[in-house]
Design a protein around this motif. Structure first.
Motif, PDB file in Angstrom:
ATOM      1  N   PHE A  52      22.129  42.010-103.648  1.00 41.09           N
ATOM      2  CA  PHE A  52      21.971  43.254-103.034  1.00 41.09           C
ATOM      3  C   PHE A  52      21.780  44.228-104.028  1.00 41.09           C
ATOM      4  O   PHE A  52      22.525  44.094-105.268  1.00 41.09           O
ATOM      5  CB  PHE A  52      23.426  43.381-102.458  1.00 41.09           C
ATOM      6  CG  PHE A  52      24.041  42.635-101.219  1.00 41.09           C
ATOM      7  CD1 PHE A  52      23.861  43.106-100.072  1.00 41.09           C
ATOM      8  CD2 PHE A  52      24.166  41.429-101.144  1.00 41.09           C
ATOM      9  CE1 PHE A  52      23.951  42.722 -98.854  1.00 41.09           C
ATOM     10  CE2 PHE A  52      24.503  40.612-100.073  1.00 41.09           C
ATOM     11  CZ  PHE A  52      24.486  41.215 -98.859  1.00 41.09           C
ATOM     12  N   THR A  53      21.191  45.372-103.725  1.00 43.39           N
ATOM     13  CA  THR A  53      21.336  46.562-104.701  1.00 43.39           C
ATOM     14  C   THR A  53      22.527  47.179-103.927  1.00 43.39           C
ATOM     15  O   THR A  53      22.889  47.105-103.026  1.00 43.39           O
ATOM     16  CB  THR A  53      19.929  47.162-104.353  1.00 43.39           C
ATOM     17  OG1 THR A  53      20.004  47.798-102.951  1.00 43.39           O
ATOM     18  CG2 THR A  53      18.686  46.431-104.790  1.00 43.39           C
ATOM     19  N   ASP A  54      22.635  48.348-104.755  1.00 43.40           N
ATOM     20  CA  ASP A  54      23.848  49.134-104.406  1.00 43.40           C
ATOM     21  C   ASP A  54      23.518  49.561-103.046  1.00 43.40           C
ATOM     22  O   ASP A  54      24.503  49.716-102.217  1.00 43.40           O
ATOM     23  CB  ASP A  54      24.096  50.299-105.411  1.00 43.40           C
ATOM     24  CG  ASP A  54      25.128  49.904-106.470  1.00 43.40           C
ATOM     25  OD1 ASP A  54      25.409  48.640-106.606  1.00 43.40           O
ATOM     26  OD2 ASP A  54      25.767  50.864-107.299  1.00 43.40           O
ATOM     27  N   SER A  55      22.494  50.285-102.677  1.00 40.04           N
ATOM     28  CA  SER A  55      22.110  50.753-101.314  1.00 40.04           C
ATOM     29  C   SER A  55      22.186  49.634-100.328  1.00 40.04           C
ATOM     30  O   SER A  55      22.770  49.978 -99.194  1.00 40.04           O
ATOM     31  CB  SER A  55      21.038  51.697-101.580  1.00 40.04           C
ATOM     32  OG  SER A  55      20.009  50.855-101.145  1.00 40.04           O
ATOM     33  N   SER A  56      21.760  48.504-100.550  1.00 40.23           N
ATOM     34  CA  SER A  56      21.436  47.593 -99.429  1.00 40.23           C
ATOM     35  C   SER A  56      22.997  46.850 -99.227  1.00 40.23           C
ATOM     36  O   SER A  56      23.449  46.546 -98.113  1.00 40.23           O
ATOM     37  CB  SER A  56      20.920  46.168 -99.723  1.00 40.23           C
ATOM     38  OG  SER A  56      21.179  45.831-100.750  1.00 40.23           O
ATOM     39  N   LEU A  57      23.814  47.052-100.381  1.00 39.58           N
ATOM     40  CA  LEU A  57      25.213  46.573-100.226  1.00 39.58           C
ATOM     41  C   LEU A  57      26.020  47.484 -99.463  1.00 39.58           C
ATOM     42  O   LEU A  57      26.787  47.072 -98.624  1.00 39.58           O
ATOM     43  CB  LEU A  57      25.878  46.347-101.676  1.00 39.58           C
ATOM     44  CG  LEU A  57      27.271  45.901-101.804  1.00 39.58           C
ATOM     45  CD1 LEU A  57      27.459  44.338-101.445  1.00 39.58           C
ATOM     46  CD2 LEU A  57      27.879  46.078-103.160  1.00 39.58           C
ATOM     47  N   ILE A  58      25.677  48.674 -99.472  1.00 45.12           N
ATOM     48  CA  ILE A  58      26.525  49.865 -99.003  1.00 45.12           C
ATOM     49  C   ILE A  58      26.279  49.861 -97.359  1.00 45.12           C
ATOM     50  O   ILE A  58      26.827  49.852 -96.426  1.00 45.12           O
ATOM     51  CB  ILE A  58      26.232  51.278 -99.440  1.00 45.12           C
ATOM     52  CG1 ILE A  58      26.866  51.367-100.995  1.00 45.12           C
ATOM     53  CG2 ILE A  58      26.629  52.459 -98.560  1.00 45.12           C
ATOM     54  CD1 ILE A  58      26.379  52.299-101.606  1.00 45.12           C
ATOM     55  N   GLN A  59      24.967  49.401 -97.176  1.00 42.09           N
ATOM     56  CA  GLN A  59      24.452  49.572 -95.820  1.00 42.09           C
ATOM     57  C   GLN A  59      25.239  48.306 -95.027  1.00 42.09           C
ATOM     58  O   GLN A  59      25.567  48.401 -93.925  1.00 42.09           O
ATOM     59  CB  GLN A  59      22.975  49.347 -95.780  1.00 42.09           C
ATOM     60  CG  GLN A  59      22.256  49.642 -94.466  1.00 42.09           C
ATOM     61  CD  GLN A  59      20.576  49.668 -94.739  1.00 42.09           C
ATOM     62  OE1 GLN A  59      20.155  49.277 -95.704  1.00 42.09           O
ATOM     63  NE2 GLN A  59      20.073  49.850 -93.431  1.00 42.09           N
ATOM     64  N   ALA A  60      25.206  46.959 -95.867  1.00 43.37           N
ATOM     65  CA  ALA A  60      25.756  45.865 -95.163  1.00 43.37           C
ATOM     66  C   ALA A  60      27.163  45.963 -94.863  1.00 43.37           C
ATOM     67  O   ALA A  60      27.688  45.498 -93.978  1.00 43.37           O
ATOM     68  CB  ALA A  60      25.269  44.615 -96.040  1.00 43.37           C
ATOM     69  N   LEU A  61      27.865  46.749 -95.818  1.00 44.36           N
ATOM     70  CA  LEU A  61      29.399  46.928 -95.697  1.00 44.36           C
ATOM     71  C   LEU A  61      29.660  47.771 -94.660  1.00 44.36           C
ATOM     72  O   LEU A  61      30.815  47.520 -94.047  1.00 44.36           O
ATOM     73  CB  LEU A  61      29.969  47.231 -97.032  1.00 44.36           C
ATOM     74  CG  LEU A  61      30.015  46.021 -98.126  1.00 44.36           C
ATOM     75  CD1 LEU A  61      30.364  46.586 -99.376  1.00 44.36           C
ATOM     76  CD2 LEU A  61      30.922  44.938 -97.603  1.00 44.36           C
ATOM     77  N   PRO A  86      29.359  41.901 -92.083  1.00 46.85           N
ATOM     78  CA  PRO A  86      29.248  42.265 -93.296  1.00 46.85           C
ATOM     79  C   PRO A  86      29.959  41.210 -94.316  1.00 46.85           C
ATOM     80  O   PRO A  86      29.929  41.390 -95.642  1.00 46.85           O
ATOM     81  CB  PRO A  86      30.432  43.429 -93.276  1.00 46.85           C
ATOM     82  CG  PRO A  86      31.331  43.148 -92.338  1.00 46.85           C
ATOM     83  CD  PRO A  86      30.581  42.230 -91.230  1.00 46.85           C
ATOM     84  N   ASP A  87      30.041  40.089 -93.864  1.00 46.17           N
ATOM     85  CA  ASP A  87      30.381  38.742 -94.491  1.00 46.17           C
ATOM     86  C   ASP A  87      29.792  38.641 -95.962  1.00 46.17           C
ATOM     87  O   ASP A  87      30.412  38.322 -96.887  1.00 46.17           O
ATOM     88  CB  ASP A  87      30.578  37.766 -93.660  1.00 46.17           C
ATOM     89  CG  ASP A  87      31.865  37.569 -92.475  1.00 46.17           C
ATOM     90  OD1 ASP A  87      32.125  38.850 -92.430  1.00 46.17           O
ATOM     91  OD2 ASP A  87      31.884  36.615 -91.807  1.00 46.17           O
ATOM     92  N   GLU A  88      28.408  38.310 -95.768  1.00 47.24           N
ATOM     93  CA  GLU A  88      27.754  38.029 -96.959  1.00 47.24           C
ATOM     94  C   GLU A  88      27.775  38.993 -98.081  1.00 47.24           C
ATOM     95  O   GLU A  88      27.942  38.679 -99.364  1.00 47.24           O
ATOM     96  CB  GLU A  88      26.344  37.790 -96.405  1.00 47.24           C
ATOM     97  CG  GLU A  88      25.406  37.018 -97.522  1.00 47.24           C
ATOM     98  CD  GLU A  88      26.231  35.819 -98.221  1.00 47.24           C
ATOM     99  OE1 GLU A  88      26.207  35.540 -99.251  1.00 47.24           O
ATOM    100  OE2 GLU A  88      26.651  35.049 -97.287  1.00 47.24           O
ATOM    101  N   ALA A  89      27.896  40.437 -97.707  1.00 43.79           N
ATOM    102  CA  ALA A  89      27.958  41.560 -98.530  1.00 43.79           C
ATOM    103  C   ALA A  89      29.560  41.347 -99.262  1.00 43.79           C
ATOM    104  O   ALA A  89      29.692  41.814-100.229  1.00 43.79           O
ATOM    105  CB  ALA A  89      28.038  42.770 -97.936  1.00 43.79           C
ATOM    106  N   ILE A  90      30.534  40.981 -98.418  1.00 40.12           N
ATOM    107  CA  ILE A  90      31.889  40.989 -98.898  1.00 40.12           C
ATOM    108  C   ILE A  90      31.786  39.755-100.038  1.00 40.12           C
ATOM    109  O   ILE A  90      32.351  39.849-101.138  1.00 40.12           O
ATOM    110  CB  ILE A  90      32.832  40.579 -97.814  1.00 40.12           C
ATOM    111  CG1 ILE A  90      33.023  41.901 -96.855  1.00 40.12           C
ATOM    112  CG2 ILE A  90      34.255  40.225 -98.289  1.00 40.12           C
ATOM    113  CD1 ILE A  90      33.713  41.532 -95.691  1.00 40.12           C
TER     114      ILE A  90
END
Lengths: 253, 202
Positions: free
Chosen positions: B7-16, B22-26
């Motif tokens: 994840f980049t910061d922005s894709s991480l934020i979007q996923a969470l 959101p599991d994969e981002a967590i």
């Protein structure tokens, strides 16, 4: 229950976004007029948010368990500290193996008959294996008085195999290996002529040791070789392959 | 072969932010941030168990901040999570009555402090009390409320999962359960008041 609390159903519908049109408009007017209704709505909203947080908390907790387990099994072996400890232990083990190897090579190259004899000679223990027979020579031997053993031995007119065996040990202990060879060889000859087996295997081992002490490894070697090859020989464990190799080196010099 | 999403910061934020999955981002947060948190807690008088509890709370608070659109993106996710970790741990030490230790750690890390996130961790104890109240509900109540408000399932789906006679029965049950929780909250006036003043739950 007051009049406002009968609106709970509408409050929940409002909270869930299920009201629309005139119904919504009319309810919002009611809300604006009633502080009690607004208070109940706030509590219901808080309850809803609490449920959402509870759900998220549980979801994180499930992933947490899974990830901690995963990290314990996968990342720990890769941790730099563990890797360092492993590498260090491996290096120490390698150094130890090399040192042991070098020490073995050193021992092998510098072996002498005296050294080999001193490392392997233990005076025969009459107490443990043969019991008391009560002769003077035996009593002196049990007292570990080797000079007395030899004195008694010299006074014997007709020494038997047992007497020769104890005298042989006394000669070895008092650094007279040539006489020890004669004594142990006499044990062998007496047993052969009388068809007996007194101290037979013990004498065999000690005869080989006496040859070593007398710097005659070529004579010692075949005897040790025979003991090593015979798993049932009581001195078999004393004659390891490594020991035999060292005797062999001595006889080849 | 296991594949892991980066994840980049922005894709991480979007996923969470997404409530759908959101599991994969967590999991990604655990892989990239957990050891940093654990190291920080252990360096500051905490135990590995403290690190586990604090990290779960950090993730929870971070996701709530994102979902309430309170993350302004002025720092990287990692920096923000560090600030959250530090504030939550200091708050926890205070709660445990270790104020002196708290002050020492506060002073030690003051120069590293890049932002004030204390606003986001206000009412920790009240939130914890709210969780206890939800926990006190019956199992069926929790299932219905979670299915409706957390999983955002439609009444039809909830009916299938929980095997009630018809949608109206589920609706009535949901009504009673939420009302029950509301009454539990109402019985503790101080609790609701805390949230009203901070307006953290909007």
């Amino acid at each position: 229950m007051n009049e406002d609390s009968t609106y709970t159903d509408l409050l929940i519908q409002y909270l869930d976004g299920e009201l629309s049109g005139e119904e919504l408009e009319s309810f919002e007017k009611k809300l604006a007029e009633s502080e009690v209704l607004r208070g109940e709505l706030e509590n219901l909203a808080l309850a809803k948010q609490a449920v959402r947080r509870y759900g998220l908390k549980n979801e994180i907790s499930l992933i947490h368990g899974e990830m901690i387990e995963d990290m314990k099994t996968k990342t720990l072996p890769r941790s730099p500290v563990r890797k360092m400890i492993f590498q260090y232990a491996f290096r120490v083990a390698a150094i130890l193996i090399v040192l042991i190897g070098l020490s073995a090579v050193y021992q092998y190259l510098t072996v002498t008959p005296d050294k080999l004899f001193t490392e392997n000679f233990h005076v025969f223990d009459l107490h443990e294996t043969r019991g008391a027979t009560g002769t003077n020579i035996e009593n002196a031997y049990k007292k570990d008085d080797m000079e007395a053993v030899l004195l008694e031995f010299r006074q014997l007119k007709n020494p038997q195999a047992g007497d020769f065996f104890l005298a042989g040990n006394a000669f070895l202990t008092t650094h007279q290996p040539a006489k020890a060879v004669e004594a142990f060889d006499s044990v062998r000859q007496i047993n052969q002529s009388h068809k007996t087996h007194i101290f037979e295997e013990d004498a065999e081992y000690y005869l080989a040791l006496s040859y070593l002490a007398n710097k005659e490894p070529a004579r010692a070697y075949p005897i040790f070789e025979k003991i090593h090859a015979d798993a049932a020989h009581p001195y078999n464990k004393e004659v390891s392959a490594w020991f035999l190799r060292k005797v062999n080196r001595l006889q080849e010099r | 072969m296991e594949t892991r999403k980066l994840f980049t910061d922005s894709s991480l934020i979007q996923a969470l932010r997404s409530e759908a999955n959101p599991d994969e981002a967590i999991r990604y947060l655990y892989r990239t941030q957990y050891q940093l948190t654990e190291a920080y807690i252990k360096q500051n008088s905490g135990t590995p168990e403290d690190a586990e509890d604090i990290f779960q709370e950090v993730v929870l608070v971070f996701i709530e901040i994102l979902r309430n659109d309170k993350f302004r993106g002025e720092s990287s996710v990692s920096t923000f999570l560090y600030a959250l970790t530090r504030n939550i741990w200091l708050n926890e030490l205070k709660k445990r009555g270790k104020s002196k230790l708290r002050d020492e750690i506060f002073e030690k890390g003051k120069e590293k402090e890049t932002m004030d996130v204390s606003y986001h961790i206000a009412n920790r104890e009240s939130k914890s009390r709210l969780m206890q109240l939800v926990d006190q509900l019956g199992e069926n109540c929790k299932k219905i409320l979670l299915a409706f408000y957390f999983e955002n399932l439609a009444m039809k789906e909830i009916l299938k999962q929980l095997k009630y006679d018809n949608e109206q029965v589920v609706r009535n049950k949901k009504y009673k359960c939420l009302k029950q929780l509301e009454q539990m909250i109402a019985r503790e006036p101080g609790l609701a008041k805390t949230f009203k003043s901070s307006q953290l739950y909007e």
